[in-house]
Write a protein that holds these residues in place. Structure first.
Motif, PDB file in Angstrom:
ATOM      1  N   PRO A 119       0.857  -1.316   0.040  1.00 55.97           N
ATOM      2  CA  PRO A 119       0.008   0.074  -0.013  1.00 55.97           C
ATOM      3  C   PRO A 119       0.941   1.399  -0.123  1.00 55.97           C
ATOM      4  CG  PRO A 119      -0.796  -1.505   1.674  1.00 55.97           C
ATOM      5  CD  PRO A 119       0.692  -2.228   1.066  1.00 55.97           C
ATOM      6  N   GLY A 120       0.524   2.166  -0.886  1.00 51.35           N
ATOM      7  CA  GLY A 120       0.934   3.562  -0.765  1.00 51.35           C
ATOM      8  C   GLY A 120       2.256   3.457  -1.472  1.00 51.35           C
ATOM      9  N   SER A 121       2.741   2.518  -2.263  1.00 50.12           N
ATOM     10  CA  SER A 121       4.001   2.704  -2.965  1.00 50.12           C
ATOM     11  C   SER A 121       3.729   2.045  -4.395  1.00 50.12           C
ATOM     12  CB  SER A 121       4.981   1.903  -2.288  1.00 50.12           C
ATOM     13  OG  SER A 121       4.874   0.389  -2.441  1.00 50.12           O
ATOM     14  N   ALA A 122       4.747   2.055  -5.426  1.00 49.50           N
ATOM     15  CA  ALA A 122       4.682   1.285  -6.517  1.00 49.50           C
ATOM     16  C   ALA A 122       5.473  -0.031  -6.422  1.00 49.50           C
ATOM     17  CB  ALA A 122       5.534   2.246  -7.528  1.00 49.50           C
ATOM     18  N   GLN A 123       5.264  -0.797  -5.152  1.00 54.88           N
ATOM     19  CA  GLN A 123       6.141  -1.876  -5.190  1.00 54.88           C
ATOM     20  C   GLN A 123       5.160  -3.038  -4.865  1.00 54.88           C
ATOM     21  OE1 GLN A 123       8.797  -1.144  -1.818  1.00 54.88           O
ATOM     22  NE2 GLN A 123      10.542  -0.405  -3.048  1.00 54.88           N
ATOM     23  N   LEU A 124       5.444  -4.373  -4.685  1.00 51.29           N
ATOM     24  CA  LEU A 124       4.938  -5.425  -4.466  1.00 51.29           C
ATOM     25  C   LEU A 124       5.921  -6.443  -3.816  1.00 51.29           C
ATOM     26  CD1 LEU A 124       5.732  -7.955  -6.736  1.00 51.29           C
ATOM     27  CD2 LEU A 124       4.213  -6.677  -8.222  1.00 51.29           C
ATOM     28  N   VAL A 125       5.139  -7.483  -2.889  1.00 49.65           N
ATOM     29  CA  VAL A 125       6.004  -8.499  -2.413  1.00 49.65           C
ATOM     30  C   VAL A 125       5.513  -9.867  -3.090  1.00 49.65           C
ATOM     31  CG1 VAL A 125       6.665  -7.128  -0.245  1.00 49.65           C
ATOM     32  CG2 VAL A 125       4.465  -8.330  -0.436  1.00 49.65           C
ATOM     33  N   ALA A 126       6.283 -10.561  -3.276  1.00 47.31           N
ATOM     34  CA  ALA A 126       5.944 -12.146  -3.617  1.00 47.31           C
ATOM     35  C   ALA A 126       6.549 -13.188  -2.804  1.00 47.31           C
ATOM     36  CB  ALA A 126       6.272 -12.090  -4.909  1.00 47.31           C
ATOM     37  N   VAL A 127       5.947 -14.169  -2.418  1.00 51.24           N
ATOM     38  CA  VAL A 127       6.501 -15.410  -1.994  1.00 51.24           C
ATOM     39  C   VAL A 127       6.688 -16.633  -3.138  1.00 51.24           C
ATOM     40  CG1 VAL A 127       6.087 -17.277  -0.157  1.00 51.24           C
ATOM     41  CG2 VAL A 127       5.321 -15.124   0.035  1.00 51.24           C
ATOM     42  N   THR A 128       7.765 -17.131  -3.227  1.00 54.87           N
ATOM     43  CA  THR A 128       8.048 -18.024  -4.257  1.00 54.87           C
ATOM     44  C   THR A 128       7.852 -19.530  -3.457  1.00 54.87           C
ATOM     45  OG1 THR A 128      10.437 -18.645  -3.243  1.00 54.87           O
ATOM     46  CG2 THR A 128      10.083 -16.774  -5.023  1.00 54.87           C
ATOM     47  N   PRO A 129       7.812 -20.541  -4.706  1.00 56.60           N
ATOM     48  CA  PRO A 129       7.451 -22.006  -4.128  1.00 56.60           C
ATOM     49  C   PRO A 129       8.301 -22.533  -2.880  1.00 56.60           C
ATOM     50  CG  PRO A 129       7.064 -21.869  -6.370  1.00 56.60           C
ATOM     51  CD  PRO A 129       7.788 -20.409  -6.189  1.00 56.60           C
ATOM     52  N   GLY A 130       9.902 -21.802  -3.108  1.00 55.17           N
ATOM     53  CA  GLY A 130      10.458 -22.156  -1.993  1.00 55.17           C
ATOM     54  C   GLY A 130      10.685 -21.406  -0.870  1.00 55.17           C
ATOM     55  N   ARG A 145      11.139 -18.012  -0.570  1.00 56.19           N
ATOM     56  CA  ARG A 145      11.771 -16.928  -0.813  1.00 56.19           C
ATOM     57  C   ARG A 145      10.720 -15.554  -0.631  1.00 56.19           C
ATOM     58  NH1 ARG A 145      15.150 -16.353  -5.350  1.00 56.19           N
ATOM     59  NH2 ARG A 145      16.231 -14.692  -4.219  1.00 56.19           N
ATOM     60  N   LEU A 146      10.973 -14.541   0.169  1.00 50.95           N
ATOM     61  CA  LEU A 146      10.210 -13.375  -0.084  1.00 50.95           C
ATOM     62  C   LEU A 146      10.822 -12.256  -0.646  1.00 50.95           C
ATOM     63  CD1 LEU A 146       7.780 -11.940   1.349  1.00 50.95           C
ATOM     64  CD2 LEU A 146       8.990 -11.293   3.188  1.00 50.95           C
ATOM     65  N   LEU A 147      10.449 -11.752  -1.844  1.00 55.33           N
ATOM     66  CA  LEU A 147      10.978 -10.900  -2.552  1.00 55.33           C
ATOM     67  C   LEU A 147      10.219  -9.572  -2.655  1.00 55.33           C
ATOM     68  CD1 LEU A 147      11.336 -13.150  -5.745  1.00 55.33           C
ATOM     69  CD2 LEU A 147      13.186 -12.645  -3.925  1.00 55.33           C
ATOM     70  N   ARG A 148      10.921  -8.538  -2.567  1.00 53.21           N
ATOM     71  CA  ARG A 148      10.223  -7.194  -2.784  1.00 53.21           C
ATOM     72  C   ARG A 148      10.763  -6.664  -4.075  1.00 53.21           C
ATOM     73  NH1 ARG A 148      12.767  -3.809   0.877  1.00 53.21           N
ATOM     74  NH2 ARG A 148      13.937  -2.748  -0.878  1.00 53.21           N
ATOM     75  N   VAL A 149       9.661  -5.993  -4.848  1.00 49.89           N
ATOM     76  CA  VAL A 149       9.909  -5.571  -6.071  1.00 49.89           C
ATOM     77  C   VAL A 149       9.228  -4.377  -6.454  1.00 49.89           C
ATOM     78  CG1 VAL A 149       9.631  -6.129  -8.702  1.00 49.89           C
ATOM     79  CG2 VAL A 149       9.665  -8.117  -6.988  1.00 49.89           C
ATOM     80  N   ASP A 150      10.234  -3.271  -7.109  1.00 48.27           N
ATOM     81  CA  ASP A 150       9.766  -2.080  -7.421  1.00 48.27           C
ATOM     82  C   ASP A 150       9.112  -2.301  -8.715  1.00 48.27           C
ATOM     83  OD1 ASP A 150       9.430   0.281  -8.358  1.00 48.27           O
ATOM     84  OD2 ASP A 150      10.707   1.362  -7.244  1.00 48.27           O
ATOM     85  N   ALA A 151       7.819  -2.243  -8.530  1.00 44.67           N
ATOM     86  CA  ALA A 151       6.840  -2.637  -9.864  1.00 44.67           C
ATOM     87  C   ALA A 151       6.989  -1.788 -11.116  1.00 44.67           C
ATOM     88  CB  ALA A 151       5.526  -2.692  -9.669  1.00 44.67           C
ATOM     89  N   VAL A 152       7.335  -0.464 -10.740  1.00 45.34           N
ATOM     90  CA  VAL A 152       7.377   0.373 -12.050  1.00 45.34           C
ATOM     91  C   VAL A 152       8.825   0.203 -12.734  1.00 45.34           C
ATOM     92  CG1 VAL A 152       7.850   2.834 -12.428  1.00 45.34           C
ATOM     93  CG2 VAL A 152       5.937   2.093 -10.995  1.00 45.34           C
ATOM     94  N   ASP A 153       9.959  -0.049 -11.893  1.00 44.40           N
ATOM     95  CA  ASP A 153      11.024  -0.081 -12.436  1.00 44.40           C
ATOM     96  C   ASP A 153      10.924  -1.630 -13.119  1.00 44.40           C
ATOM     97  OD1 ASP A 153      12.086   2.105 -11.768  1.00 44.40           O
ATOM     98  OD2 ASP A 153      13.127   1.434 -10.020  1.00 44.40           O
ATOM     99  N   ALA A 154      10.633  -2.789 -12.601  1.00 44.60           N
ATOM    100  CA  ALA A 154      10.456  -3.800 -13.020  1.00 44.60           C
ATOM    101  C   ALA A 154       9.859  -3.993 -14.349  1.00 44.60           C
ATOM    102  CB  ALA A 154       9.749  -5.080 -11.998  1.00 44.60           C
ATOM    103  N   PHE A 155       8.739  -3.071 -14.571  1.00 43.48           N
ATOM    104  CA  PHE A 155       8.023  -2.954 -15.775  1.00 43.48           C
ATOM    105  C   PHE A 155       9.004  -2.301 -17.139  1.00 43.48           C
ATOM    106  CE2 PHE A 155       4.333  -2.689 -18.288  1.00 43.48           C
ATOM    107  CZ  PHE A 155       4.700  -1.826 -19.023  1.00 43.48           C
ATOM    108  N   THR A 156       9.839  -1.619 -16.488  1.00 44.55           N
ATOM    109  CA  THR A 156      10.724  -0.888 -17.770  1.00 44.55           C
ATOM    110  C   THR A 156      11.876  -1.807 -17.692  1.00 44.55           C
ATOM    111  OG1 THR A 156      11.924   0.473 -16.069  1.00 44.55           O
ATOM    112  CG2 THR A 156       9.917   1.288 -17.028  1.00 44.55           C
ATOM    113  N   ALA A 175      15.323  -2.587 -13.090  1.00 37.82           N
ATOM    114  CA  ALA A 175      15.440  -3.119 -11.738  1.00 37.82           C
ATOM    115  C   ALA A 175      14.890  -4.530 -11.529  1.00 37.82           C
ATOM    116  CB  ALA A 175      14.763  -2.212 -10.548  1.00 37.82           C
ATOM    117  N   VAL A 176      15.570  -5.251 -10.484  1.00 37.38           N
ATOM    118  CA  VAL A 176      15.097  -6.584 -10.210  1.00 37.38           C
ATOM    119  C   VAL A 176      14.581  -6.411  -8.710  1.00 37.38           C
ATOM    120  CG1 VAL A 176      16.497  -7.637 -11.885  1.00 37.38           C
ATOM    121  CG2 VAL A 176      17.299  -7.320  -9.613  1.00 37.38           C
ATOM    122  N   ALA A 177      14.097  -7.873  -8.446  1.00 39.45           N
ATOM    123  CA  ALA A 177      13.579  -7.931  -6.956  1.00 39.45           C
ATOM    124  C   ALA A 177      14.735  -7.895  -6.047  1.00 39.45           C
ATOM    125  CB  ALA A 177      12.584  -9.196  -6.926  1.00 39.45           C
TER     126      ALA A 177
END
Length: 427
Positions: free
Chosen positions: A269-280, A282-293, A296-298
């Protein structure tokens, strides 16, 4: 001579009377208290979040050293400031939908003469405008806008609707082809315009779809089979920038530059980021705007088993790691431990203090405040199949086994609306 004297005496009397009258008028003008001439507030914004400002205008300059006493009924905490000819009332909590408020302002002081006044004004908040539900019927499916005091409005019709996500400007709809089993994602401008069908590397199915809290982006997970040109992938995480458009969702890379397979994920909330949990785990935080372009990576910020939800009014996402809740924010290096007691197959977070809403073993919807108070929001027997919190944190949104969606006040259990349909957009 005598007549001249009488004239002078009469003139003096007249002038004296005028002077007295003028003096009285000056005193009245000085001590007359300020008059309320108008008010301004964005009621839609005030329903959505705290911090909105009600600006009250006066017909004269005000004493900025004297803060009037302001009360709002129904009760809303406020912060008051005075500047120039205005009194600004900052609302420190969201307002209820479709509710009449009375604002009383006592002791408004003028800058000259110290005259004081009491003001009273009213606010009437509008009906719910952004709640959608999904209805399945023999003649096709509908996404419908529902409210407490207005007629339902169909915003989209189509066959095989399995999911959707809505922003103020766009509606993203997932429709499944009954013959092939593959999904199509269509983005429809809500104010008119041509729809856009998103293009994926291969035909597949959408396993989750969400819109970012600020309405700028879509996020989704997508499962595709192996083809001659693409590798198989399960729950691949994509983002789509609604402002940029173009119809090409972008695959979100992890911290190693590889595609993310997300068993759970959420926008921060309140940012251009997301967090994701992988099958293994791992907890990843991604800047969704930069990832789109692709710039940047997680970032790996730890481990988690899943995502519990977001903290209303904050920029935090609550994750579970071996049963120990923790909070991830846009600036987190590692998750911070967070208090959350109890467990339920359906439990959601109400506020940042740690209050929760959960379904009891008897089937009732129970609110457990962080202060220790407990109250029943919805009685047992409703057949609750899902629950979440409204975007402003004031209502519970409940789906039932009867195919209905109910919006219920957390304060007193009052039902704001009950509508046919499931998959409410607030959830």
């Amino acid at each position: 001579m005598r007549r001249d004297r009488r004239f002078v005496v009469a003139m003096a009397a007249v002038l004296g009377s005028l002077a007295v009258i003028a003096g009285v008028l000056v005193v009245v003008g000085v001590v007359k208290g300020p008059t309320l001439t108008g008010s301004q507030v964005n009621l839609r914004a005030a329903e959505a979040a705290s911090g909105q400002k009600l600006v009250l205008a006066s017909d004269q300059a005000l004493d900025e050293t004297v803060a009037p006493n302001v009360t709002v009924v129904p009760d809303v905490p406020v912060t008051v400031s005075v500047q120039g000819t205005t009194v600004t009332v900052q609302l420190e909590a969201p307002l209820w939908y479709a509710t009449d408020y009375t604002v009383s302002v006592r002791g408004v002081a003028g800058a000259v003469g110290g005259g004081r006044s009491d003001w009273t004004t009213g606010l009437s908040t509008p009906d719910v405008s952004d709640l959608l539900v999904l209805r399945h019927g023999a003649d096709g499916d509908e996404i419908v806008s529902v409210g407490a005091t207005r007629d339902d409005e169909v915003v989209y019709r189509g066959d095989g609707i399995v999911a959707y996500a809505a922003t103020a400007s766009d509606l993203a709809v997932v429709q499944r082809d009954g013959s092939t089993g593959s999904d199509a994602v269509t983005v429809v401008p809500r104010q008119g315009g041509d729809p856009t069908v998103l293009a994926f590397p291969a035909a597949g199915t959408v396993t989750s779809l969400r819109a970012s809290p600020d309405g700028s982006m879509l996020g989704l997970t997508y499962t595709q089979p192996q083809t001659a040109f693409t590798a198989a992938g399960t729950d691949l995480l994509f983002t789509y920038d609604l402002a940029r458009g173009g119809g090409l969702p972008e695959l979100v890379p992890d911290d190693r530059g590889e595609q993310i397979s997300a068993v759970d994920w959420a926008f921060v909330p309140g940012s251009a980021q997301l967090v994701a949990v992988t099958p293994g785990g791992r907890l990843l935080r991604v800047d969704a705007v930069d990832a789109f372009t692709g710039q940047a990576v997680a970032t790996d910020v730890g481990s988690a088993d899943g995502i519990r939800g977001t903290l209303p009014g904050t920029g935090g996402v609550v994750v579970d790691d071996g049963g120990a809740p923790a909070v991830v924010t846009a600036d987190s290096v590692t998750p911070e431990p967070w208090r959350l007691d109890g467990s339920s197959p359906m439990q959601v977070i109400v506020d940042e203090q740690g209050s929760t809403l959960s379904v009891s073993p008897q089937g009732a919807l129970v609110l457990d405040r962080a202060s220790g108070e407990t109250s029943t929001v919805v009685a047992a027997g409703e057949g609750i199949t899902g629950v979440c919190i409204s975007r402003n944190g004031l209502y519970s949104v409940v789906t039932t086994s009867g195919g209905e969606t109910e919006v219920v006040s957390l304060a007193d259990g009052r039902v704001l609306l009950r509508a046919e349909g499931t998959d409410p957009s607030w959830c």
